[in-house]
Design an enzyme around this catalytic site. Structure first.
Site, PDB file in Angstrom:
ATOM      1  N   ASP A   1       0.846  -1.188   0.000  1.00  0.00           N
ATOM      2  CA  ASP A   1       0.000   0.000   0.000  1.00  0.00           C
ATOM      3  C   ASP A   1       0.885   1.243   0.000  1.00  0.00           C
ATOM      4  O   ASP A   1       1.899   1.276   0.699  1.00  0.00           O
ATOM      5  CB  ASP A   1      -0.905  -0.017   1.239  1.00  0.00           C
ATOM      6  CG  ASP A   1      -2.035   0.981   1.150  1.00  0.00           C
ATOM      7  OD1 ASP A   1      -1.759   2.203   1.128  1.00  0.00           O
ATOM      8  OD2 ASP A   1      -3.194   0.549   1.115  1.00  0.00           O
ATOM      9  N   ILE A   2       0.511   2.249  -0.776  1.00  0.00           N
ATOM     10  CA  ILE A   2       1.333   3.465  -0.848  1.00  0.00           C
ATOM     11  C   ILE A   2       1.157   4.348   0.385  1.00  0.00           C
ATOM     12  O   ILE A   2       1.929   5.274   0.592  1.00  0.00           O
ATOM     13  CB  ILE A   2       1.059   4.290  -2.131  1.00  0.00           C
ATOM     14  CG1 ILE A   2      -0.393   4.753  -2.187  1.00  0.00           C
ATOM     15  CG2 ILE A   2       1.443   3.503  -3.368  1.00  0.00           C
ATOM     16  CD1 ILE A   2      -0.655   5.784  -3.274  1.00  0.00           C
TER      17      ILE A   2
ATOM     18  N   GLY B   1     -15.386   3.189   3.393  1.00  0.00           N
ATOM     19  CA  GLY B   1     -14.030   3.638   3.112  1.00  0.00           C
ATOM     20  C   GLY B   1     -13.432   3.107   1.828  1.00  0.00           C
ATOM     21  O   GLY B   1     -12.250   3.331   1.556  1.00  0.00           O
ATOM     22  N   GLN B   2     -14.225   2.392   1.016  1.00  0.00           N
ATOM     23  CA  GLN B   2     -13.683   1.900  -0.255  1.00  0.00           C
ATOM     24  C   GLN B   2     -13.508   3.075  -1.207  1.00  0.00           C
ATOM     25  O   GLN B   2     -14.444   3.833  -1.456  1.00  0.00           O
ATOM     26  CB  GLN B   2     -14.612   0.849  -0.873  1.00  0.00           C
ATOM     27  CG  GLN B   2     -14.024   0.213  -2.113  1.00  0.00           C
ATOM     28  CD  GLN B   2     -14.925  -0.879  -2.711  1.00  0.00           C
ATOM     29  OE1 GLN B   2     -16.070  -1.058  -2.312  1.00  0.00           O
ATOM     30  NE2 GLN B   2     -14.385  -1.593  -3.673  1.00  0.00           N
TER      31      GLN B   2
ATOM     32  N   HIS C   1     -10.288  -5.725  -3.278  1.00  0.00           N
ATOM     33  CA  HIS C   1      -8.946  -5.774  -2.711  1.00  0.00           C
ATOM     34  C   HIS C   1      -9.034  -6.068  -1.221  1.00  0.00           C
ATOM     35  O   HIS C   1      -9.932  -5.629  -0.530  1.00  0.00           O
ATOM     36  CB  HIS C   1      -8.139  -4.498  -2.978  1.00  0.00           C
ATOM     37  CG  HIS C   1      -8.757  -3.230  -2.496  1.00  0.00           C
ATOM     38  ND1 HIS C   1      -9.837  -2.636  -3.097  1.00  0.00           N
ATOM     39  CD2 HIS C   1      -8.422  -2.424  -1.461  1.00  0.00           C
ATOM     40  CE1 HIS C   1     -10.144  -1.510  -2.457  1.00  0.00           C
ATOM     41  NE2 HIS C   1      -9.293  -1.363  -1.457  1.00  0.00           N
TER      42      HIS C   1
ATOM     43  N   HIS D   1      -6.969  -5.710   2.227  1.00  0.00           N
ATOM     44  CA  HIS D   1      -5.868  -5.085   2.953  1.00  0.00           C
ATOM     45  C   HIS D   1      -5.352  -6.114   3.956  1.00  0.00           C
ATOM     46  O   HIS D   1      -6.101  -6.557   4.825  1.00  0.00           O
ATOM     47  CB  HIS D   1      -6.352  -3.859   3.737  1.00  0.00           C
ATOM     48  CG  HIS D   1      -6.795  -2.712   2.907  1.00  0.00           C
ATOM     49  ND1 HIS D   1      -5.977  -1.654   2.614  1.00  0.00           N
ATOM     50  CD2 HIS D   1      -7.985  -2.453   2.322  1.00  0.00           C
ATOM     51  CE1 HIS D   1      -6.639  -0.784   1.885  1.00  0.00           C
ATOM     52  NE2 HIS D   1      -7.867  -1.250   1.690  1.00  0.00           N
TER      53      HIS D   1
ATOM     54  N   ASN E   1     -13.135  -3.576   2.351  1.00  0.00           N
ATOM     55  CA  ASN E   1     -14.093  -2.478   2.433  1.00  0.00           C
ATOM     56  C   ASN E   1     -15.057  -2.605   1.254  1.00  0.00           C
ATOM     57  O   ASN E   1     -14.628  -2.862   0.133  1.00  0.00           O
ATOM     58  CB  ASN E   1     -13.380  -1.122   2.363  1.00  0.00           C
ATOM     59  CG  ASN E   1     -12.472  -0.899   3.547  1.00  0.00           C
ATOM     60  OD1 ASN E   1     -12.791  -1.273   4.665  1.00  0.00           O
ATOM     61  ND2 ASN E   1     -11.324  -0.297   3.311  1.00  0.00           N
TER      62      ASN E   1
END
Length: 118
Positions: free
Chosen positions: A34-35, A97-98, A104, A106, A91
């Site tokens: 994750d960035i 919060g998507q 995906h 997390h 999410n």
């Protein structure tokens, strides 16, 4: 359903059009860091095939969600967080919060993860 969405960031990462720090590169599943990490281990596990969320992928009945979860667990083992505990978060919808509407997971670990989460 199309297998990719030309406007989807994660489809672009899966195709190599957008760079990412790849952790795993499989036939059906891709994982990258994750960035904006929220834990020492924060990896996103995505299917190469485009599905807007986990529910739509599960509804397709192809075992894709199972594969995402298996891959996340395998990465947790490789990252050294499987034995101490880790969290997998899917999410679904903007209210949860998507922000990227491509399934995906997390994978978070490497620090205490309090409950409730947010």
């Amino acid at each position: 359903m199309s297998t990719t969405d030309p406007d989807c960031l994660f489809c672009k990462i899966a195709s190599g059009e957008v760079p990412a720090e790849i952790v795993r590169d499989g036939e059906r599943v891709l994982a990258f860091r994750d960035i904006n990490p929220q834990a020492p281990t924060h990896v996103l596990v995505i299917p190469r095939e485009h599905h807007p969320d986990a529910a739509s992928a599960a509804g397709a009945g192809t075992g894709l969600v199972d594969e995402v979860v298996r891959e996340a667990h395998s990465i947790a083992e490789d990252e050294g967080v499987a034995s101490t505990g880790y969290r997998m978060v899917f999410n679904t919808g903007s209210g949860a919060g998507q922000t990227v509407f491509h399934l995906h997971c997390h994978l978070l670990g490497g620090r205490g993860l309090e409950w409730p989460p947010g």
